[in-house]
Structures are given as structure tokens and as C-alpha cells.
Scaffold this motif. Structure first.
Motif, PDB file in Angstrom:
ATOM      1  N   ALA A  99      38.018-102.947  57.754  1.00 12.74           N
ATOM      2  CA  ALA A  99      37.253-101.702  57.630  1.00 12.74           C
ATOM      3  C   ALA A  99      35.852-101.989  57.092  1.00 12.74           C
ATOM      4  O   ALA A  99      34.855-101.424  57.573  1.00 12.74           O
ATOM      5  N   THR A 100      35.770-102.879  56.105  1.00  8.08           N
ATOM      6  CA  THR A 100      34.479-103.213  55.496  1.00  8.08           C
ATOM      7  C   THR A 100      33.555-103.905  56.495  1.00  8.08           C
ATOM      8  O   THR A 100      32.383-103.529  56.649  1.00  8.08           O
ATOM      9  N   ASN A 101      34.079-104.899  57.171  1.00  5.84           N
ATOM     10  CA  ASN A 101      33.254-105.671  58.097  1.00  5.84           C
ATOM     11  C   ASN A 101      32.689-104.804  59.213  1.00  5.84           C
ATOM     12  O   ASN A 101      31.507-104.926  59.568  1.00  5.84           O
ATOM     13  N   GLU A 102      33.515-103.920  59.760  1.00  3.97           N
ATOM     14  CA  GLU A 102      32.996-103.090  60.852  1.00  3.97           C
ATOM     15  C   GLU A 102      31.994-102.063  60.337  1.00  3.97           C
ATOM     16  O   GLU A 102      31.023-101.740  61.018  1.00  3.97           O
ATOM     17  N   ALA A 103      32.226-101.539  59.137  1.00  4.91           N
ATOM     18  CA  ALA A 103      31.256-100.603  58.557  1.00  4.91           C
ATOM     19  C   ALA A 103      29.894-101.284  58.398  1.00  4.91           C
ATOM     20  O   ALA A 103      28.843-100.682  58.679  1.00  4.91           O
ATOM     21  N   ILE A 104      29.904-102.534  57.949  1.00  6.58           N
ATOM     22  CA  ILE A 104      28.644-103.275  57.775  1.00  6.58           C
ATOM     23  C   ILE A 104      27.970-103.502  59.134  1.00  6.58           C
ATOM     24  O   ILE A 104      26.741-103.362  59.259  1.00  6.58           O
ATOM     25  N   GLU A 105      28.766-103.818  60.153  1.00  9.35           N
ATOM     26  CA  GLU A 105      28.202-104.018  61.496  1.00  9.35           C
ATOM     27  C   GLU A 105      27.613-102.718  62.050  1.00  9.35           C
ATOM     28  O   GLU A 105      26.561-102.725  62.692  1.00  9.35           O
ATOM     29  N   ILE A 106      28.272-101.602  61.800  1.00 13.90           N
ATOM     30  CA  ILE A 106      27.755-100.303  62.259  1.00 13.90           C
ATOM     31  C   ILE A 106      26.456 -99.978  61.526  1.00 13.90           C
ATOM     32  O   ILE A 106      25.483 -99.488  62.138  1.00 13.90           O
ATOM     33  N   ALA A 107      26.428-100.233  60.221  1.00 15.87           N
ATOM     34  CA  ALA A 107      25.211 -99.980  59.436  1.00 15.87           C
ATOM     35  C   ALA A 107      24.052-100.812  59.968  1.00 15.87           C
ATOM     36  O   ALA A 107      22.913-100.330  60.057  1.00 15.87           O
ATOM     37  N   LYS A 108      24.341-102.041  60.320  1.00 15.69           N
ATOM     38  CA  LYS A 108      23.313-102.928  60.861  1.00 15.69           C
ATOM     39  C   LYS A 108      22.848-102.455  62.236  1.00 15.69           C
ATOM     40  O   LYS A 108      21.648-102.447  62.542  1.00 15.69           O
ATOM     41  N   TRP A 109      23.795-102.009  63.072  1.00 13.53           N
ATOM     42  CA  TRP A 109      23.479-101.578  64.439  1.00 13.53           C
ATOM     43  C   TRP A 109      22.728-100.238  64.436  1.00 13.53           C
ATOM     44  O   TRP A 109      21.766-100.054  65.177  1.00 13.53           O
ATOM     45  N   ARG A 110      23.149 -99.321  63.579  1.00 12.57           N
ATOM     46  CA  ARG A 110      22.524 -97.994  63.534  1.00 12.57           C
ATOM     47  C   ARG A 110      21.237 -97.981  62.704  1.00 12.57           C
ATOM     48  O   ARG A 110      20.355 -97.168  62.958  1.00 12.57           O
TER      49      ARG A 110
END
Length: 449
Positions: A99-110
Motif C-alpha cells: 500500500a505504501t509503495n503504490e501510494a508513493i508511486e501515485i504521488a510521484k506520478w500525479r
């Protein structure tokens, strides 16, 4: 291939942002996203769980989030953090690192590097601190508000109308998964026949303990079944089935010639009444204020095989000049209401409604009842119902109607399974915590003069 853009977590952020910023309905917004994106069954399930779960527990999650940041967040950043916190506490099968890793990737992408760093810091702090101790909150209203994720005004109002223990039980019940319940169309099959056909199609059910014609779906593809396509069963909450069921306890619908469903769409109660009519020329007048909803009623009646017994028309239930006075054997007034009995299925409305909404709806409800009243023949029945649990729209609406219409009397609402038969009140209130069904209210009004 799943990318960040069409991942269930990123899509959940989009859906939640629209619900919170634009007041979109969760079910409609979610359905649109599911139709637009090709997702696996597992991803559809995760997306749905994230949207409804985060909405159900929004106040609890916000309380947790506020311990790590009080800055004003961009809406999508806030929703990203909330869905991740939701996964940490409520989804035990989802590893925290995933959950943490994907949240960080979404934050980076958005967003950008700064937002990615901020999200990373908040989530690491949350994992380190753990779930807050709500028992330490001394004010009982605030404690129930936080644990149940109910606005404080609503907890306070419900506590005044019931008691704190009841409100706490309601708060727990509305955040549990909703059952899928269906009603057997008695014009086509008995309960046993419907169950047998569904079982042959791989849909397992059990009889409802609330409504006599109800079944609870335990497994299988109901909407893909022939039993549903052929109108043998239809989706309807158990509590909602009780309005017409209670009407049938005091009015022989098989002998009725004209019945009004004043606020009909999507037609669940209309179909229930129509299935009970037996006289060749008997009719249900199904009224709705929106033309597109009239078309939905007609479509549903066609599937149920009841189109010839139903006259669906567009119109305002406060304006019934097209009906002759004293022409109705009965009327179902499932009035516009705040819908606060439906929080299990529509979690977002708890954050969108105010007590002023109930006061405004009380006036509309009275206007509809006043318009229906002269159309009822002597001895006829008005079944008044709502899907809310606030007394302003329920008992107080009924009391105001009776005060203005002494030619009507309040009868005790009865059901086939004798629900709450030992209660003192003549009206029937079903709380979400009573039977695991929706919150609902029914009053039985008989014209005596």
C-alpha cells in the motif's frame, strides 16, 4: 497491463475526489469508472472496497491523519493518504509495504518530488504510531462520531431521539457490508420455486428473516441469471419490502381496483403491489417527478411481467388533480427523505446532509400526504414510509398530518413476521442495527370518515 494511471488505488483517488468535491453519488461514480476501465475481477473488488471503505470510515481516518499534518492538502493528496491509511488498519490481507509503495508511486506520478516526499513522511509516521486510541476521547458524542465516522450533529440528534448505546450500535452496523437481498415476484413464482431456479443457476440464497418474500443472496451471479432476467426476482432491500407487506396486512390488495405509488421510482414497491392485484381492470398508478425515472419504472415492470397492471406517469405527487377524490383503495407514499437509513449502502450522504435538510423534507412530505389524503376512499389506507431514522421526517411528519386530517387514524403497522410486535408505538421503525437491513420507517394511516 496495469499502469499507475489505471491502477485500482489511483482510480479510487479519482472517484473519492469527485464524490467529495462535486457531490457525486458513490455508486454512480464507481459504476462509470468500472465501465470505462478494463480491470480484472480482483482489481474491481479492490477499487470498490477502497471507495466504500474509505467513505465509511472517513472521519476516523481524518482524525488519524490530523496527527501527522494540519496543512491544507490538495484534494487528491488527501484522498491518497486516506485510502492508504484505510488499507493499513482495515485490510489485513494487504501488506503495508504494498500500500505504501503504490501510494508513493501515485504521488510521484500525479505530483512532484516534494509531494512524493511529503506523502512518504506522513505514511511512515502513521505506520510508526499506529491506530489512535478513540477510547481516550472523553466526550461520548465525539467518541461515537469518530469511531462510527458519523458527523457530530447526527450523533447528537440520534442520541436525543434514542440513546447513546443505540447510536453506538447503529454506528457499528452502518459500517458493516450490506447484504444483497432480492424479492420474489409472486406473480411468477413462489419463494421455493424461485430459490430452486436460482440454485440451478448457481445462485445460493437463504430466506430473509425480515421480509416474507425476501431472499438473501449468499453467492453466485444474480444479475446474470435467467431468474433475474425473466423477472422472477428483483433486487430490493428487506426493509423496503415491508412497506407493501404491511399494507397487505390491512388492505386486501387482491380486491383493490386502484392503488397509487406516489413516489415510485425505480418501482420496487409498485411491482410488489401489482403482483398482488388480481382483478382484471385493477391498476397501480406509478408516479415520479422525473421523466427518465418513469422510463425506468416502465422498463422494470416489463421485466417483471407486470406492465399491464401499472400506469407509470410523470408528475409531482403534490399535484394529483388527475385522480378523482375517493378513488383510491390505497396509496404508498414512500416519501422523499434524507436517506439516513441507507448509510450502509450510500456512506457519503452522512457527510452531505444537515438537520435543515430533514426540516425541509418534512414540509415536502406533509404536502404529499395532504395531496394524497382526499383521493383515498373511506376505509382506504395510506402507507407512509421513509428510508431515514430521524423522527423529524417520520413520527413528527405523521403527527402533523393527523393533526391536520382528523378523518384519518393511525393503525398499528404489522408485518408478516411480526417484527417488533411487542412495541408500544403504532408506527414501525427499523434501525440498521436491528436486523442488518436498511433503516426504515412505516406508518399505516386509515381513512375513517
Amino acid at each position: 497491463m496495469t499502469t499507475i494511471k489505471n491502477s485500482p488505488r489511483n482510480l479510487a483517488v479519482t472517484v473519492l475526489e469527485r464524490i467529495n468535491r462535486q457531490g457525486a453519488y458513490s455508486n454512480l461514480e464507481l459504476n462509470q469508472v468500472l465501465k470505462r476501465h478494463q480491470l480484472t475481477v480482483a482489481d474491481k473488488h479492490l477499487l470498490t472496497t477502497l471507495v466504500y471503505g474509505t467513505l465509511q470510515h472517513q472521519l476516523s481516518l481524518e482524525y488519524w491523519l490530523q496527527q501527522f499534518t494540519r496543512r491544507k492538502l490538495d484534494p487528491w493528496v488527501k484522498q491518497l493518504l486516506l485510502i492508504t491509511l484505510y488499507q493499513y488498519h482495515y485490510l489485513e490481507r494487504v501488506p503495508a509495504f504494498a500500500a505504501t509503495n503504490e501510494a508513493i508511486e501515485i504521488a510521484k506520478w500525479r505530483g512532484n518530488a516534494g509531494i512524493r516526499k511529503f506523502v512518504t513522511g506522513v505514511l511512515h509516521a502513521a505506520l510508526k504510531s499506529g491506530w489512535p486510541d478513540f477510547a481516550a476521547v472523553s466526550d461520548p458524542i465525539q467518541r461515537i462520531s469518530l469511531t462510527s465516522s458519523l458527523p457530530a450533529w447526527l450523533v447528537k440528534q440520534l442520541a436525543a431521539e434514542y440513546d447513546l448505546a443505540t447510536v453506538a450500535a447503529i454506528g457499528q452496523a452502518i459500517n458493516e457490508p450490506a447484504r444483497l437481498s432480492i424479492r420474489v415476484n409472486r406473480a411468477k413464482a413462489s419463494l421455493a420455486q424461485a430459490q430452486a431456479q436460482l440454485a440451478a443457476e448457481g445462485v445460493q440464497t437463504q430466506p430473509s428473516h425480515v421480509a416474507a418474500d425476501g431472499l438473501i443472496v449468499q453467492s453466485g451471479d444474480l444479475l446474470g441469471s435467467q431468474a433475474f432476467a425473466q423477472g422472477i426476482v428483483t433486487v430490493q432491500d428487506e426493509s423496503a419490502m415491508l412497506a407493501v407487506e404491511s399494507l397487505a396486512q390491512v388492505c386486501d390488495l387482491s380486491q383493490a381496483t386502484l392503488v397509487l405509488d406516489a413516489c415510485s421510482a425505480p418501482g420496487g414497491k409498485t411491482g410488489q403491489v401489482a403482483a398482488a392485484l388480481t382483478k382484471p381492470a385493477s391498476q397501480v398508478v406509478a408516479l415520479d417527478i422525473h421523466d427518465h425515472k418513469v422510463k425506468l419504472i416502465q422498463k422494470n415492470m416489463a421485466r417483471l411481467g407486470l406492465a399491464t397492471r401499472v400506469s407509470a406517469r410523470q408528475g409531482d405527487a403534490r399535484q394529483l388533480a388527475f385522480l378523482a377524490d375517493g378513488s383510491l383503495d390505497a396509496a404508498v407514499v414512500d416519501a422523499p427523505c434524507s436517506g439516513l437509513g441507507l448509510l450502509r449502502r450510500k456512506p457519503e450522504i452522512r457527510y452531505q446532509k444537515t438537520f435543515r435538510d430533514s426540516q425541509r423534507l418534512h414540509e415536502i412530505q406533509l404536502a404529499i400526504l395532504a395531496a394524497v389524503a382526499p383521493k383515498i376512499k373511506k376505509g382506504g389506507i395510506i402507507t407512509y414510509s421513509t428510508c431515514t431514522i430521524l423522527k423529524e421526517e417520520n413520527d413528527q411528519t405523521v403527527a402533523a398530518f393527523l393533526a391536520a386530517h382528523p378523518n384519518f387514524a393511525l393503525e398499528k403497522t404489522q408485518t408478516a413476521r411480526a417484527l417488533k410486535a411487542d412495541r408500544a408505538a403504532k408506527t414501525l421503525t427499523i434501525l440498521p442495527s436491528d436486523y442488518g437491513s436498511d433503516g426504515f420507517f412505516i406508518a399505516t394511516l386509515k381513512r375513517v370518515e
